[in-house]
Design a protein around this motif. Structure first.
Motif, mmCIF file in Angstrom:
data_model
loop_
_atom_site.group_PDB
_atom_site.id
_atom_site.type_symbol
_atom_site.label_atom_id
_atom_site.label_comp_id
_atom_site.label_asym_id
_atom_site.label_seq_id
_atom_site.Cartn_x
_atom_site.Cartn_y
_atom_site.Cartn_z
ATOM 1 N N TYR A 14 34.774 40.550 18.476
ATOM 2 C CA TYR A 14 35.998 41.212 19.237
ATOM 3 C C TYR A 14 36.785 40.030 20.184
ATOM 4 C CZ TYR A 14 32.859 45.360 18.743
ATOM 5 O OH TYR A 14 32.306 46.346 18.119
ATOM 6 N N ARG A 15 36.279 39.020 20.357
ATOM 7 C CA ARG A 15 36.970 38.000 20.863
ATOM 8 C C ARG A 15 36.861 36.665 20.278
ATOM 9 N NH1 ARG A 15 34.137 40.949 23.993
ATOM 10 N NH2 ARG A 15 34.994 42.527 25.360
ATOM 11 N N TRP B 137 39.688 42.622 19.139
ATOM 12 C CA TRP B 137 40.984 43.181 20.261
ATOM 13 C C TRP B 137 42.179 42.199 20.418
ATOM 14 C CZ3 TRP B 137 39.303 47.685 20.200
ATOM 15 C CH2 TRP B 137 37.913 48.001 20.742
ATOM 16 N N THR C 52 26.881 36.114 21.170
ATOM 17 C CA THR C 52 27.637 37.071 22.258
ATOM 18 C C THR C 52 28.303 36.193 23.346
ATOM 19 O OG1 THR C 52 27.323 38.751 24.151
ATOM 20 C CG2 THR C 52 25.371 37.357 23.738
ATOM 21 N N SER C 53 29.649 36.661 23.728
ATOM 22 C CA SER C 53 30.661 35.748 24.451
ATOM 23 C C SER C 53 29.806 35.960 25.917
ATOM 24 C CB SER C 53 32.012 36.102 24.374
ATOM 25 O OG SER C 53 32.037 37.687 24.783
ATOM 26 N N ASN D 294 24.719 29.882 19.152
ATOM 27 C CA ASN D 294 26.316 30.377 19.110
ATOM 28 C C ASN D 294 26.869 29.013 18.818
ATOM 29 O OD1 ASN D 294 28.862 31.088 19.932
ATOM 30 N ND2 ASN D 294 27.886 32.541 21.671
HETATM 31 N N1 APR Z 1 26.839 32.812 14.885
HETATM 32 C C1 APR Z 1 26.509 33.182 16.201
HETATM 33 N N2 APR Z 1 27.559 33.388 17.015
HETATM 34 C C2 APR Z 1 28.779 33.307 16.517
HETATM 35 C C3 APR Z 1 29.195 33.480 15.259
HETATM 36 C C4 APR Z 1 28.129 32.883 14.338
HETATM 37 N N3 APR Z 1 28.239 33.036 13.004
HETATM 38 N N4 APR Z 1 30.398 33.428 15.050
HETATM 39 C C5 APR Z 1 31.003 33.726 16.513
HETATM 40 N N5 APR Z 1 29.992 33.621 17.289
HETATM 41 C C6 APR Z 1 30.099 33.832 18.597
HETATM 42 C C7 APR Z 1 31.250 33.573 19.312
HETATM 43 O O1 APR Z 1 31.344 32.253 19.887
HETATM 44 C C8 APR Z 1 31.299 34.369 20.687
HETATM 45 O O2 APR Z 1 30.739 33.688 21.710
HETATM 46 O O3 APR Z 1 29.679 35.221 18.799
HETATM 47 C C9 APR Z 1 30.401 35.533 19.983
HETATM 48 C C10 APR Z 1 31.174 37.063 19.933
HETATM 49 O O4 APR Z 1 31.836 37.219 21.141
HETATM 50 P P1 APR Z 1 32.584 38.810 21.523
HETATM 51 O O5 APR Z 1 33.256 39.049 20.392
HETATM 52 O O6 APR Z 1 33.002 38.831 22.812
HETATM 53 O O7 APR Z 1 31.354 39.857 21.036
HETATM 54 P P2 APR Z 1 30.300 40.458 22.029
HETATM 55 O O8 APR Z 1 29.706 39.456 23.241
HETATM 56 O O9 APR Z 1 29.095 41.014 21.309
HETATM 57 O O10 APR Z 1 31.216 41.473 22.799
HETATM 58 C C11 APR Z 1 30.455 42.457 23.768
HETATM 59 O O11 APR Z 1 32.472 43.644 23.866
HETATM 60 O O12 APR Z 1 34.382 44.781 23.345
HETATM 61 C C12 APR Z 1 32.994 44.883 23.642
HETATM 62 O O13 APR Z 1 31.861 46.719 23.095
HETATM 63 C C13 APR Z 1 32.118 45.542 22.346
HETATM 64 O O14 APR Z 1 29.804 45.232 22.160
HETATM 65 C C14 APR Z 1 30.821 44.632 22.273
HETATM 66 C C15 APR Z 1 31.158 43.753 23.605
#
Ligand code: APR
Length: 229
Positions: free
Chosen positions: A29-30, A36, A176-177, A201
């Motif tokens: 997502y980010r 987004w 997850t971020s 991560n």
């Molecule tokens: N393996 C592990 N982590 C990874 C990888 C990978 N291959 N690639 C990216 N990441 C990490 C990034 O560094 C980042 O910290 O995954 C994270 C993704 O973050 P977000 O896009 O913010 O996703 P998330 O934390 O799941 O978002 C939470 O936001 O918009 C809402 O409902 C949506 O469930 C989602 C929520």
């Protein structure tokens, strides 16, 4: 990296976010190329948008479903699925853990594969590419059963997840971020419960102080971490 001695732990929780599915090809997502930054949530992912133009929102989610069906679980998903005694709590709506074989996945933010009717309360599972129907039997529009921006999490699901985390002794946060609440507070619950906490991560999430931080992609780190010695 040394693998984990699973015999030391009795209650294991995997807590996953969008990064878990990144190597499957599902956008996060980010961050760079994040979902987004490409789509405006106010147009597609909130109740107001749905009320304004339900068909547009539904067609958008249909495209997301098709994109997800073109993706497949990776080795990391399979490592988790091979541990049926572990619990999986995910923020992901893509159903990838289940496709890898995980059962009883707690889906905090709902699922792309469920719809509900806000008029009569009907729930509908719909697993194909295209939605079977956009309308409920009662005639109302069906709404994707997803936590959109501005929505509250389902209290029962939230309670279930919090209890699992508060009683776990091994907590593994993956991809997850840590920016979206209340899920962003889960690592702190595990920490306070005295669980051994691991983060997988490639980027820091800054949520808590972890006992072990693995700056590698999930599909690489998980097989190494849980390989049999
Ligand atoms: N393996 C592990 N982590 C990874 C990888 C990978 N291959 N690639 C990216 N990441 C990490 C990034 O560094 C980042 O910290 O995954 C994270 C993704 O973050 P977000 O896009 O913010 O996703 P998330 O934390 O799941 O978002 C939470 O936001 O918009 C809402 O409902 C949506 O469930 C989602 C929520």
């Amino acid at each position: 990296m040394k693998s984990i001695d699973l015999s030391s732990y009795r209650r294991i929780v995997f807590f996953t976010g969008a990064g878990m599915s990144a190597e499957s090809g599902v956008s996060t997502y980010r961050g760079k190329g994040g979902f987004w930054s490409q789509y405006d949530f106010e147009e597609y992912a909130c109740q107001e948008a749905f009320e304004r133009d339900p068909e547009k929102v539904l067609r958008f989610h249909e495209l997301r479903r098709k994109a997800v069906l073109d993706c497949h679980p990776h080795d990391g998903h399979r490592v988790i699925a091979a541990m049926p005694e572990a619990r999986v709590i995910t923020q992901n709506i893509d159903g990838m853990h289940q496709r890898a074989g995980s059962r009883d996945v707690v889906e905090l933010h709902g699922s792309l594969w469920r719809l509900r009717c806000e008029q009569c309360g009907a729930q509908k599972e719909d697993l194909k590419n295209d939605y079977e129907t956009l309308r409920c039997d009662c005639g109302n529009w069906l709404r994707p059963s997803i936590i959109w921006f501005g929505d509250m999490l389902d209290e029962v699901v939230l309670q279930q997840a919090s209890e699992m985390i508060a009683s776990c002794d091994l907590f593994i946060s993956i991809g997850t971020s840590g920016t979206v609440w209340p899920a962003a507070g889960f690592p702190a619950i595990a920490r306070n419960a005295g669980a051994y906490c691991i983060e997988i991560n490639p980027e820091p999430s800054g949520a808590i102080r972890y006992d072990l931080v693995i700056r590698e992609p999930a599909g690489v780190a998980l097989p190494k971490l849980f390989q049999a010695d």
